[in-house]
Design an enzyme around this catalytic site. Structure first.
Site, PDB file in Angstrom:
ATOM      1  N   GLY A  43      -7.531 -13.404  12.620  1.00 33.09           N
ATOM      2  CA  GLY A  43      -6.641 -14.204  13.464  1.00 33.09           C
ATOM      3  C   GLY A  43      -7.323 -15.434  14.028  1.00 33.09           C
ATOM      4  O   GLY A  43      -6.722 -16.519  14.085  1.00 33.09           O
ATOM      5  N   CYS A  44      -8.566 -15.282  14.436  1.00 33.74           N
ATOM      6  CA  CYS A  44      -9.297 -16.412  15.037  1.00 33.74           C
ATOM      7  C   CYS A  44      -9.589 -17.491  14.000  1.00 33.74           C
ATOM      8  O   CYS A  44      -9.537 -18.681  14.300  1.00 33.74           O
ATOM      9  CB  CYS A  44     -10.580 -15.913  15.696  1.00 33.74           C
ATOM     10  SG  CYS A  44     -10.245 -14.759  17.045  1.00 33.74           S
ATOM     11  N   THR A  45      -9.868 -17.061  12.771  1.00 37.33           N
ATOM     12  CA  THR A  45     -10.092 -18.017  11.691  1.00 37.33           C
ATOM     13  C   THR A  45      -8.802 -18.763  11.383  1.00 37.33           C
ATOM     14  O   THR A  45      -8.805 -19.991  11.233  1.00 37.33           O
ATOM     15  CB  THR A  45     -10.620 -17.295  10.436  1.00 37.33           C
ATOM     16  OG1 THR A  45     -11.873 -16.675  10.763  1.00 37.33           O
ATOM     17  CG2 THR A  45     -10.806 -18.257   9.278  1.00 37.33           C
TER      18      THR A  45
END
Length: 153
Positions: A43-45
């Site tokens: 998700g952060c990527t």
């Protein structure tokens, strides 16, 4: 979470290159300050890549985008290089800014409760006041959603 109309807490943190970055460096500019749990996770990527994909639009409008997590400077540098990110990532290893912006919260994952950084975004106006809060920012739509809110898209 901090609320709209609140003065944004001041901070100074190192970026992925080890340079100190302060909120006050951007006085007179709109700042998008987004908090995310961990470098190089799915998700952060996706969120960082989404901001990178529209960074030229943010820059055309003089808007600064800062990503903050509790990862180290070295971790941020690897993250930036691996995904060819073109945004500033700030390392808050002591959680001072994370806690000042009230994004260190209880989280539930697969029924397990733990403390961690929640994905949240603050839009800070030119006077240093929080003008918009996204308390549950979506990793895949947050970058575009902010541009729509600002009337750019």
């Amino acid at each position: 979470m901090l609320t709209e109309g609140t003065k944004a807490p001041a901070f100074t943190l190192p970026d992925q290159n080890g340079n100190n970055v302060s909120l006050s460096d951007f006085a007179g500019k709109k700042v998008v300050l987004y908090f995310y749990p961990k470098d190089s996770t799915s998700g952060c990527t996706k969120q960082a890549c989404a901001f990178t994909g529209v960074m030229d639009i943010y820059q055309e409008h003089g808007i600064v985008v800062l990503g903050v997590s509790k990862d180290s400077v070295a971790s941020h540098k690897r993250f930036e290089e691996k995904y060819e990110l073109n945004l500033t990532l700030l390392a808050d290893t002591e959680r001072q800014v994370i806690e000042a912006y009230d994004v260190w919260q209880e989280k539930k994952l697969y029924g397990k409760v733990s403390m961690g950084v929640v994905r949240a975004t603050y839009v800070i106006n030119e006077e240093g006041i929080i003008e918009k809060v996204y308390p549950k920012a979506k990793h895949d739509t947050n970058a575009q959603e902010i541009l729509t809110y600002l009337g750019i898209l």
